[in-house]
Scaffold this motif. Structure first.
Motif: not given
Length: 598
Positions: A420-421, A429-433, A445-449
């Protein structure tokens, strides 16, 4: 009715945790329907809801219940569970005083559970944790209760254990609703103040408003005012929602929910979140700010038969009467003719709308590749919102392009974590948590376009995790991206409906994949067809659909070789002329190939 005998509550949960079945059991326990009248998913009234087993439209019912010799009115609001319909959830919670938080005893806390809890807490609702499906062999109610406490932070020591399927614990649940959910607060003698939290269109009565009255009351023949547009209307009729039929009433009092008939021909006049008040003695302040539904995904809908454009317009007008979150505007495409650019809340919403248009209005439609809204900053200092890739200005006029990002929450068993990562990284995606809920489950928790998740992300996530991972997202902000428009040319002509906006580093790879799949789908013509992917004027990938062969020399029996050569030269010249003027008809599958690109 006395306020202390009213309870307004919603049911919130992740998709498929048993909300609609539990609603059926509560309706049954309150005696609102007989055994003969009861059917499964009573509050899911649409065919698609029944077939897919999902709730799309939030529904409300008024139930009567007697406890300790006292008569109570329970106003139950069922809510959808899928991320696309969180707008429906937020509407329902704004008019409730409490909520039942349903968690599956086998699956535990999921991504949507957490998202809905935050929505409920934003509305200051009293939450009752309910652990459902305790009859399943894989049920672990104690583990799930601990998970609720650790991941959500709600005390679950007195969580209610129920099985909506078998009816175990339902009476205790209804008693707990009466005991633990607070009664509504309101002033029965103050000026009328009510919020519209849903609206739909009835072919006989016109546009109907489902309201929750906070102060005062709404009476028949009363002249009321809609505070958003100051329009005044007479109340023609009032009803309470009932599981089987509407019950007429002369007034809806403080703390109650009911249906208001104003005789309007257009549901667009009734804005969800608007406040209804008395025209002569209005309330000073509206109930509160209410955000209208904001579409996140845009796609073109075109009739396959171009003569059906007006039919599609009428169908969208009628469908919008029952779905206020739908937005659309006409657009034209060189390849597909006249159609509409339609805004949706997500991919499931898009699927449901397209299916309803085809079923209910007997239309055959083509849907173009979905896209999101981009903010394009131009060199002259102006900004342009782009909903459709074909609207993107020329490259030399663009200073930068910003794309929307979302906060994606994924809860998964640890064995699928690595895959999944990798998927989230592939989707930029950028991992946040990253939190371990327990030894077996992880919250990411990821920041994804947003553009990366609207098409096939959910399907891939489910296949990688064998269906065990859950996913939820919420929009956050716009960020600059190195993006380009990828065009598809068939026989030299740009097919505008197939244009997509992609990151520059992925343009070549996606261009190759797209022309390869297009080559398989375009039927062979009498002439050779070039299928190209280009960024601006630069062609980055090409495939050729070979021409159909025809043996023009078959009629020559012997004779001089020059006769055959003459016929072959004539055929060659004809194919060259065809290639110059020939038009290629693209099948519908070609437009879907953009969605299936990997």
């Amino acid at each position: 009715m006395d306020l202390k005998h009213i309870r307004n509550f919603s049911i919130i949960a992740h998709i498929d945790h048993g909300k609609s079945t539990l609603a059926d059991r509560i309706i049954q326990e309150c005696g609102s329907v007989t055994e003969r009248e009861l059917k499964s998913q009573m509050m899911d009234t649409m065919d698609i809801e029944q077939e897919r087993g999902i709730t799309i439209k939030a529904q409300s019912v008024r139930l009567d219940y007697v406890k300790d010799g006292e008569h109570y009115v329970l106003n139950l609001i069922d809510t959808p569970g899928h991320v696309d319909f969180s707008y429906e959830v937020s509407k329902s919670l704004a008019s409730s005083d409490g909520a039942l938080l349903i968690v599956d005893a086998a699956q535990g806390v999921e991504a949507q559970t957490i998202a809905n809890v935050y929505l409920a807490l934003d509305n200051n609702l009293e939450l009752l944790p309910v652990i459902n499906k305790i009859d399943l062999p894989a049920a672990e109610p104690e583990r799930v209760a601990e998970e609720i406490e650790s991941s959500i932070g709600i005390d679950a020591t007195d969580a209610l254990m129920v099985s909506a399927k078998t009816g175990v614990g339902i009476r205790e649940l209804v008693d707990a609703i009466v005991d633990r959910i607070p009664a509504p607060v309101g002033d029965p003698v103050a000026p009328t103040k009510a919020i519209i939290y849903d609206s739909w269109f009835d072919p006989y009565l016109g546009a109907l408003a489902l309201v929750r009255v906070f102060d005062g009351s709404i009476r028949k023949k009363q002249i009321v005012k809609l505070m958003s547009n100051n329009e005044q209307h007479e109340v023609l009729d009032l009803m309470y929602p009932h599981p089987l039929k509407k019950m007429k009433t002369d007034s809806i009092g403080s703390g109650e929910i009911g249906i208001v008939v104003l005789g309007l021909k257009d549901v667009g006049t009734l804005n969800v979140g608007d406040t209804i008040t008395d025209a002569k003695n209005p309330t000073a302040e509206p109930v509160g700010d209410y955000e209208p539904a904001k579409p996140f995904v845009f796609a073109g809908l075109y009739p396959i038969d171009t003569d059906k454009f007006e039919d599609l317009r009428d169908a969208l007008d009628k469908l919008r009467l029952n779905d206020s979150s739908l937005s659309y505007e006409p657009e034209t495409s060189i390849a597909l003719g006249f159609g509409f650019r339609v805004g949706f809340l997500g991919m499931l919403h898009m699927e449901v709308v397209k299916e309803r248009l085809e079923r209910e209005f007997d239309l055959d439609l083509i849907a173009t590749a979905p896209s999101v809204v981009y903010d394009v900053y131009l060199t002259d200092g102006s900004t342009q919102e782009v909903h459709n890739p074909s609207e993107l200005p020329p490259v030399n006029h663009i200073e930068r392009i910003e794309e929307p990002y979302v906060k994606a929450t994924v809860i998964t068993p640890t064995e699928y974590l690595g895959n999944i990562m990798n998927l989230l990284v592939a989707k930029r995606g950028l991992q946040e948590k990253m939190d371990y809920l327990n030894e077996e489950r992880v919250l990411l928790e990821y920041s994804v376009p947003m553009n990366e998740i609207v098409v096939d992300f959910y399907d891939k996530l489910k296949s990688i995790s064998k269906g065990y991972a859950s996913f939820d997202y919420e929009p956050t902000d716009f960020r600059e991206g190195d993006l380009v428009k990828l065009d598809v040319r068939v026989a030299g002509d740009v097919v505008d409906a197939l244009s997509v906006i992609v990151p520059r580093e992925q343009a070549e790879q996606r261009g190759r994949a797209l022309v390869k799949s297009m080559k398989e789908l375009i039927p062979r013509q009498l002439f050779e067809v070039a299928v190209q992917a280009s960024v601006g004027n630069k062609v980055i990938a090409r495939e050729t659909v070979k021409s159909m062969g025809k043996n023009v020399t078959a009629k020559c029996y012997g004779g001089d070789i020059t006769r055959k050569r003459k016929l072959l030269e004539k055929q060659k010249a004809g194919k060259k002329r065809m290639k110059a003027i020939g038009k290629v008809q693209l099948p519908q599958e070609a437009f879907m190939s953009v969605l299936k690109m990997d």
